[in-house]
Motif scaffolding. Structure first.
Motif, PDB file in Angstrom:
ATOM      1  N   ARG A   1       0.841  -1.218   0.000  1.00 50.43           N
ATOM      2  CA  ARG A   1       0.000   0.000   0.000  1.00 50.43           C
ATOM      3  C   ARG A   1       0.865   1.253   0.000  1.00 50.43           C
ATOM      4  NH1 ARG A   1      -3.392  -2.865   3.679  1.00 50.43           N
ATOM      5  NH2 ARG A   1      -2.602  -1.697   5.482  1.00 50.43           N
TER       6      ARG A   1
ATOM      7  N   ARG B   1       2.145   1.720  -3.508  1.00 49.31           N
ATOM      8  CA  ARG B   1       1.072   2.169  -4.397  1.00 49.31           C
ATOM      9  C   ARG B   1       0.789   3.650  -4.224  1.00 49.31           C
ATOM     10  NH1 ARG B   1      -2.876  -3.161  -3.691  1.00 49.31           N
ATOM     11  NH2 ARG B   1      -2.318  -4.131  -5.693  1.00 49.31           N
ATOM     12  N   ARG B   2       0.820   4.136  -2.989  1.00 54.07           N
ATOM     13  CA  ARG B   2       0.581   5.559  -2.744  1.00 54.07           C
ATOM     14  C   ARG B   2       1.693   6.421  -3.337  1.00 54.07           C
ATOM     15  NH1 ARG B   2      -0.791   4.804   3.651  1.00 54.07           N
ATOM     16  NH2 ARG B   2      -2.841   3.811   3.418  1.00 54.07           N
TER      17      ARG B   2
ATOM     18  N   ALA C   1      -0.944   3.029  -7.870  1.00 53.50           N
ATOM     19  CA  ALA C   1      -1.511   1.702  -7.619  1.00 53.50           C
ATOM     20  C   ALA C   1      -1.517   0.833  -8.868  1.00 53.50           C
ATOM     21  CB  ALA C   1      -2.936   1.854  -7.084  1.00 53.50           C
ATOM     22  N   GLU C   2      -1.486   1.469 -10.049  1.00 57.77           N
ATOM     23  CA  GLU C   2      -1.579   0.705 -11.300  1.00 57.77           C
ATOM     24  C   GLU C   2      -0.351  -0.174 -11.557  1.00 57.77           C
ATOM     25  OE1 GLU C   2       0.384   4.645 -12.371  1.00 57.77           O
ATOM     26  OE2 GLU C   2      -1.240   3.932 -11.056  1.00 57.77           O
ATOM     27  N   HIS C   3       0.721   0.054 -10.823  1.00 56.96           N
ATOM     28  CA  HIS C   3       1.947  -0.706 -11.056  1.00 56.96           C
ATOM     29  C   HIS C   3       1.959  -2.066 -10.367  1.00 56.96           C
ATOM     30  CE1 HIS C   3       3.942   2.554 -13.136  1.00 56.96           C
ATOM     31  NE2 HIS C   3       3.616   3.381 -12.152  1.00 56.96           N
ATOM     32  N   PHE C   4       1.045  -2.302  -9.444  1.00 60.36           N
ATOM     33  CA  PHE C   4       1.085  -3.531  -8.657  1.00 60.36           C
ATOM     34  C   PHE C   4      -0.272  -4.225  -8.694  1.00 60.36           C
ATOM     35  CE2 PHE C   4       3.958  -0.375  -6.888  1.00 60.36           C
ATOM     36  CZ  PHE C   4       5.168  -1.047  -6.947  1.00 60.36           C
TER      37      PHE C   4
ATOM     38  N   THR D   1      -2.836  -7.221  -7.574  1.00 61.03           N
ATOM     39  CA  THR D   1      -3.113  -8.172  -6.499  1.00 61.03           C
ATOM     40  C   THR D   1      -3.574  -9.486  -7.114  1.00 61.03           C
ATOM     41  OG1 THR D   1      -3.772  -6.410  -4.966  1.00 61.03           O
ATOM     42  CG2 THR D   1      -4.528  -8.645  -4.468  1.00 61.03           C
TER      43      THR D   1
ATOM     44  N   TYR E   1       1.235 -10.759  -4.912  1.00 67.37           N
ATOM     45  CA  TYR E   1       1.255  -9.585  -5.789  1.00 67.37           C
ATOM     46  C   TYR E   1       2.150  -9.837  -6.997  1.00 67.37           C
ATOM     47  CZ  TYR E   1      -0.728  -7.283  -1.699  1.00 67.37           C
ATOM     48  OH  TYR E   1      -1.522  -6.947  -0.644  1.00 67.37           O
TER      49      TYR E   1
ATOM     50  N   CYS F   1       1.168   0.151 -17.948  1.00 64.18           N
ATOM     51  CA  CYS F   1       1.572   1.291 -17.137  1.00 64.18           C
ATOM     52  C   CYS F   1       1.979   2.472 -17.993  1.00 64.18           C
ATOM     53  CB  CYS F   1       2.755   0.921 -16.233  1.00 64.18           C
ATOM     54  SG  CYS F   1       2.384  -0.432 -15.116  1.00 64.18           S
TER      55      CYS F   1
END
Length: 226
Positions: free
Chosen positions: A198, A201-202, A206-209, A211, A217, A225
């Motif tokens: 998290r 992502r911040r 968030a689009e790079h990881f 779930t 992950y 991306c």
């Protein structure tokens, strides 16, 4: 390929170290006795030795003394449960290039391995920049760039980001991330991986990881991306 010898009689630790180093592109061999370690180093096909002190036949200090007495200049990183100042000083005075106490974090061991290989002039095939899509991780400054934005990372965020970027497209389980970033002895029930994902992502998007439910992950496809 850079060859690393692991002299460790506890199979769980030897396997953990060997697996992590192989994932980083090193060739590894594990032995369980001091005599085997000396023989392997004498053979001349070892670039670095990770040495436990509590070996079953001869003490790691004796291994160091014999290797240095024979003129060996192979870098040696002592990895041991003995953490006293006396043992640390003895290890370094016996010829160790570095000294780490157990429990340990793999990221720190990896950093020390790279440092000792560079100091010895051994090419390790390492690059100073990891790239995937719009992500760029600078291994020297420990900063990450996402598109036109560049941000600083904490030590743990950096280690986690490096692990993702070294394994693009792979699904990395929480257990594997715990092992590689936090160390073999970390509580497997911890949610620290989710917390730090998290954080990443911040900071970088968030689009790079991705779930992968029930598993862990994955670094998102580079094309998604851009």
């Amino acid at each position: 390929m850079t060859r690393i010898l692991i002299a460790e009689d506890e199979e769980r630790i030897a396997s953990f170290v060997a697996k992590g180093l192989r994932a980083e592109g090193f060739e590894t061999t594990a032995v369980t006795t001091g005599q085997e370690a000396i023989s392997r180093v004498r053979a001349g096909d070892v670039h670095l030795l990770v040495l436990d002190l509590g070996l079953p036949d001869i003490d790691g200090f004796e291994v160091l003394n014999r290797l240095r007495a024979q003129g060996s200049t192979v870098p040696v990183i002592v990895l041991t449960a003995r953490s006293s100042v006396t043992d640390t000083v003895t290890g370094l005075e016996s010829g160790a290039d570095d000294y780490m106490s157990k429990p340990f974090r793999f990221e720190e061991l990896l950093a020390r391995v790279r440092l000792r290989l560079r100091a010895s002039g051994t090419p390790s095939g390492e690059t100073s920049m990891l790239r995937h899509g719009t992500l760029q991780l600078d291994l020297r400054t420990r900063r990450i760039r996402s598109g036109d934005s560049e941000v600083d990372l904490s030590a743990r965020e950096f280690a986690l980001a490096e692990t993702f970027l070294r394994h693009p497209g792979e699904v990395l389980s929480r257990e594997r991330l715990l092992s590689e970033v936090w160390g073999y002895d970390f509580d497997p029930g911890s949610n620290v991986v989710d917390v730090y994902v998290r954080y990443l992502r911040r900071k970088v998007g968030a689009e790079h990881f991705d779930t992968v439910r029930g598993v862990g992950y994955r670094l998102a496809d580079a094309g998604s991306c851009d």
